[in-house]
Design a protein around this motif. Structure first.
Motif, PDB file in Angstrom:
ATOM      1  N   GLY A 132       0.912  -1.197  -0.059  1.00 29.43           N
ATOM      2  CA  GLY A 132      -0.096  -0.186   0.069  1.00 29.43           C
ATOM      3  C   GLY A 132       0.851   1.282   0.060  1.00 29.43           C
ATOM      4  N   ASP A 133       0.640   2.058   0.992  1.00 26.62           N
ATOM      5  CA  ASP A 133       1.336   3.393   1.002  1.00 26.62           C
ATOM      6  C   ASP A 133       2.476   3.213   2.475  1.00 26.62           C
ATOM      7  N   SER A 134       2.807   2.005   2.713  1.00 25.15           N
ATOM      8  CA  SER A 134       3.987   1.820   3.309  1.00 25.15           C
ATOM      9  C   SER A 134       5.182   0.990   2.849  1.00 25.15           C
ATOM     10  N   ILE A 135       6.317   1.510   3.380  1.00 28.72           N
ATOM     11  CA  ILE A 135       7.789   1.085   2.688  1.00 28.72           C
ATOM     12  C   ILE A 135       8.301   0.404   4.094  1.00 28.72           C
ATOM     13  N   ILE A 136       9.151  -0.599   3.718  1.00 29.36           N
ATOM     14  CA  ILE A 136      10.283  -1.179   4.589  1.00 29.36           C
ATOM     15  C   ILE A 136      11.546  -1.375   3.863  1.00 29.36           C
ATOM     16  N   ALA A 137      12.363  -0.660   4.594  1.00 26.19           N
ATOM     17  CA  ALA A 137      13.808  -0.931   4.042  1.00 26.19           C
ATOM     18  C   ALA A 137      14.807  -1.418   4.884  1.00 26.19           C
ATOM     19  N   ARG A 138      15.746  -2.424   4.500  1.00 27.55           N
ATOM     20  CA  ARG A 138      16.525  -2.895   5.462  1.00 27.55           C
ATOM     21  C   ARG A 138      17.805  -3.074   4.865  1.00 27.55           C
ATOM     22  N   THR A 139      18.823  -3.172   5.873  1.00 31.28           N
ATOM     23  CA  THR A 139      20.209  -3.763   5.654  1.00 31.28           C
ATOM     24  C   THR A 139      20.232  -5.335   6.100  1.00 31.28           C
ATOM     25  N   SER A 140      21.091  -6.217   5.283  1.00 31.58           N
ATOM     26  CA  SER A 140      21.448  -7.449   5.744  1.00 31.58           C
ATOM     27  C   SER A 140      22.783  -7.833   5.863  1.00 31.58           C
ATOM     28  N   LEU A 141      23.342  -7.286   6.721  1.00 24.79           N
ATOM     29  CA  LEU A 141      24.588  -7.296   6.921  1.00 24.79           C
ATOM     30  C   LEU A 141      25.266  -8.592   7.856  1.00 24.79           C
ATOM     31  N   GLY A 142      24.311  -9.349   8.467  1.00 27.99           N
ATOM     32  CA  GLY A 142      24.773 -10.394   9.390  1.00 27.99           C
ATOM     33  C   GLY A 142      25.321  -9.789  10.688  1.00 27.99           C
ATOM     34  N   ARG A 143      24.728  -8.589  11.102  1.00 25.70           N
ATOM     35  CA  ARG A 143      25.168  -8.061  12.423  1.00 25.70           C
ATOM     36  C   ARG A 143      24.330  -9.006  13.603  1.00 25.70           C
ATOM     37  N   ALA A 144      25.235  -8.996  14.780  1.00 28.73           N
ATOM     38  CA  ALA A 144      24.519  -9.541  15.978  1.00 28.73           C
ATOM     39  C   ALA A 144      23.389  -9.068  16.167  1.00 28.73           C
ATOM     40  N   GLU A 145      23.058  -7.671  16.098  1.00 29.68           N
ATOM     41  CA  GLU A 145      21.782  -7.155  16.442  1.00 29.68           C
ATOM     42  C   GLU A 145      21.081  -6.439  15.365  1.00 29.68           C
ATOM     43  N   ARG A 146      19.758  -6.269  15.366  1.00 32.25           N
ATOM     44  CA  ARG A 146      18.996  -5.609  14.435  1.00 32.25           C
ATOM     45  C   ARG A 146      17.891  -4.617  15.318  1.00 32.25           C
ATOM     46  N   VAL A 147      17.875  -3.420  14.785  1.00 34.49           N
ATOM     47  CA  VAL A 147      17.136  -2.641  15.446  1.00 34.49           C
ATOM     48  C   VAL A 147      16.185  -1.917  14.174  1.00 34.49           C
ATOM     49  N   ILE A 148      15.168  -1.474  14.792  1.00 32.20           N
ATOM     50  CA  ILE A 148      13.811  -0.890  13.981  1.00 32.20           C
ATOM     51  C   ILE A 148      14.153   0.796  14.068  1.00 32.20           C
ATOM     52  N   LEU A 149      13.932   1.268  13.011  1.00 32.35           N
ATOM     53  CA  LEU A 149      13.568   2.825  13.110  1.00 32.35           C
ATOM     54  C   LEU A 149      12.294   3.112  12.430  1.00 32.35           C
ATOM     55  N   ALA A 150      11.316   3.698  13.062  1.00 36.07           N
ATOM     56  CA  ALA A 150      10.132   3.647  12.322  1.00 36.07           C
ATOM     57  C   ALA A 150       9.384   5.010  12.717  1.00 36.07           C
ATOM     58  N   ALA A 187      22.778   7.274   4.189  1.00 34.18           N
ATOM     59  CA  ALA A 187      24.360   7.421   4.607  1.00 34.18           C
ATOM     60  C   ALA A 187      25.122   6.105   5.169  1.00 34.18           C
ATOM     61  N   LEU A 188      24.128   5.251   5.744  1.00 31.54           N
ATOM     62  CA  LEU A 188      24.753   4.220   6.709  1.00 31.54           C
ATOM     63  C   LEU A 188      24.738   2.870   6.105  1.00 31.54           C
ATOM     64  N   THR A 189      25.774   2.594   5.037  1.00 30.77           N
ATOM     65  CA  THR A 189      25.933   1.519   4.241  1.00 30.77           C
ATOM     66  C   THR A 189      26.616   0.443   4.805  1.00 30.77           C
ATOM     67  N   GLU A 190      27.262   0.820   6.029  1.00 30.76           N
ATOM     68  CA  GLU A 190      27.874  -0.541   6.940  1.00 30.76           C
ATOM     69  C   GLU A 190      27.686  -0.201   8.526  1.00 30.76           C
ATOM     70  N   PRO A 191      26.363   0.036   8.696  1.00 25.29           N
ATOM     71  CA  PRO A 191      26.198   0.223  10.416  1.00 25.29           C
ATOM     72  C   PRO A 191      26.621  -0.966  11.317  1.00 25.29           C
ATOM     73  N   ALA A 192      26.869  -0.536  12.534  1.00 24.67           N
ATOM     74  CA  ALA A 192      27.466  -1.350  13.525  1.00 24.67           C
ATOM     75  C   ALA A 192      26.260  -2.373  13.740  1.00 24.67           C
ATOM     76  N   ARG A 193      25.023  -2.038  13.692  1.00 24.57           N
ATOM     77  CA  ARG A 193      23.953  -2.884  13.923  1.00 24.57           C
ATOM     78  C   ARG A 193      22.969  -2.863  12.555  1.00 24.57           C
ATOM     79  N   ASP A 194      22.591  -4.129  12.152  1.00 25.94           N
ATOM     80  CA  ASP A 194      21.620  -3.970  11.027  1.00 25.94           C
ATOM     81  C   ASP A 194      20.398  -3.211  11.392  1.00 25.94           C
ATOM     82  N   VAL A 195      19.897  -2.529  10.414  1.00 23.48           N
ATOM     83  CA  VAL A 195      18.699  -1.649  10.581  1.00 23.48           C
ATOM     84  C   VAL A 195      17.571  -1.800   9.619  1.00 23.48           C
ATOM     85  N   THR A 196      16.428  -1.718  10.107  1.00 27.33           N
ATOM     86  CA  THR A 196      15.314  -1.964   9.306  1.00 27.33           C
ATOM     87  C   THR A 196      14.580  -0.581   9.548  1.00 27.33           C
ATOM     88  N   TYR A 197      14.297   0.199   8.361  1.00 32.84           N
ATOM     89  CA  TYR A 197      13.592   1.484   8.459  1.00 32.84           C
ATOM     90  C   TYR A 197      12.069   1.180   7.803  1.00 32.84           C
TER      91      TYR A 197
END
Length: 363
Positions: free
Chosen positions: A55-73, A121-131
């Motif tokens: 619909g009008d929602s979008i999810i984007a994420r990195t998949s770098l295999g980091r030990a932690e994943r955080v969500i920014l919403a 900007a964060l192409t190599e974040p210390a934690r994987d991020v889901t936006y």
């Protein structure tokens, strides 16, 4: 810029200028499509991100295999535009020095701009991020884009910790209060008002309800080190049929904002105890969220922000993450007291400081 024309968002621009670009695209609830298109197009240019749209929602994420994943919403929609001629909190945006005016400046396009800047900007974040960028937050919960994503894309919303970029004046606000609404009904007997002694006035009978609510002392409850202040108030009253009839029914609508140590059922039991003897019906409820500040990612985040965390008194979508077992906090630029106002504005420095804190934590 003319509102609601397709816009190219420059995610490498100053984050305050990016906020202005978002404000220039009108996105009142139900009309988020143009903004969602612009966000999707901008994120598609980031090769380090996986992307899904619903619909009008979008999810984007990195998949770098980091030990932690955080969500920014953050949500893309706003409340309706101001109806007051000459209001500054409208669309398109306007600058007054380093202060940016426009509908959604605080709630919450400043936060969305921070999300987008970080995503690019964060192409190599210390934690994987889901936006997560979602629609229909400012309307009834059944329409929530975040609620829809939770149902349709549960694997995309798995994480260790979440940050909701609602305005908090740049302070971490842990968890949130729950909210519940109740109808409290009194009944009487209708009669002609010229012969009032023949009836029983249901509006007068509601006086004791209002007195109990007026005299009620709200609780302050410590939950995981944060003090959540509760409130219990009449918010609407309905009674009577016409000007010459003694009313035979009155309904007082009551709103209870309760600390996150309680469930909606606990909240209902408490309201029934305060209004014992009356017909109480729960019409709506949403659980709160515990602050989750004992999680290591949360502790790192609080350190990066550098300010003492506070409780969130209002209900926010951190509660949805809490239901998923994800500790969550609120953190975003802008004064929450300006949200939905006809004078909605945010300073450029507040947006930049929010970006700096999150980039420090994630980078």
């Amino acid at each position: 810029m003319t509102a609601n024309l397709p816009a190219a968002l420059d995610l490498s621009a100053d984050v305050a200028a990016l906020t202005a670009s978002l404000l220039d695209i009108e996105s009142v609830s139900g009309n988020e499509r143009t903004l969602a298109d612009a966000v999707e197009t901008a994120l598609q240019a980031c090769p380090h991100l996986e992307l899904v749209r619903d619909g009008d929602s979008i999810i984007a994420r990195t998949s770098l295999g980091r030990a932690e994943r955080v969500i920014l919403a953050g949500h893309l929609d706003t409340v309706p535009l101001p109806g007051v001629p000459g209001s500054r909190g409208t669309v398109p945006s306007a600058w007054d020095g380093e202060v940016l005016y426009g509908r959604g400046a605080t709630d919450m396009k400043g936060g969305v701009a921070v999300q987008l800047a970080l995503a690019a900007a964060l192409t190599e974040p210390a934690r994987d991020v889901t936006y997560v960028f979602y629609d229909h937050e400012e309307v009834e919960a059944s329409l929530s884009g975040l609620g829809r994503l939770v149902t349709r894309f549960p694997d995309w919303l798995t994480a260790d910790f979440a940050v909701l970029l609602e305005p908090t004046d740049g302070t971490v606000e842990g968890g949130c209060n729950g909210t519940a609404r109740f109808n409290v009904t009194t009944t009487g007997r209708a009669a002609h008002s010229a012969r009032a002694w023949m009836g029983e006035n249901a509006i007068h009978a509601a006086g004791d309800i209002l007195t109990r609510l007026r005299d009620h002392e709200p609780l302050t409850v410590d939950v995981d080190g944060l003090a959540y202040r509760e409130s219990l108030n009449a918010v609407m009253i309905k009674g009577g049929t016409t000007g010459n009839v003694i009313p035979d029914r009155t309904v007082v609508e009551v709103n209870y904002r309760f600390a996150p140590d309680k469930s909606p059922d606990d909240a209902e039991a408490y309201v029934r105890s305060v209004l014992e003897g009356y017909d109480v019906e729960r019409t709506d409820a949403a659980a709160g969220a515990r602050p989750g500040l004992n999680h290591p990612a949360a502790a790192d985040f609080v350190a990066a922000v550098g300010a003492e965390p506070k409780p969130k008194y209002g209900w926010t979508d951190v509660a949805r993450f809490s239901e998923l077992g994800i500790p969550a906090v609120n953190f975003g630029p802008g004064d929450p007291l300006l949200a939905h106002s006809d004078n909605e504005h945010v300073s450029a420095d507040e947006i930049r400081e929010c970006l700096r804190a999150l980039k420090t934590w994630l980078g």
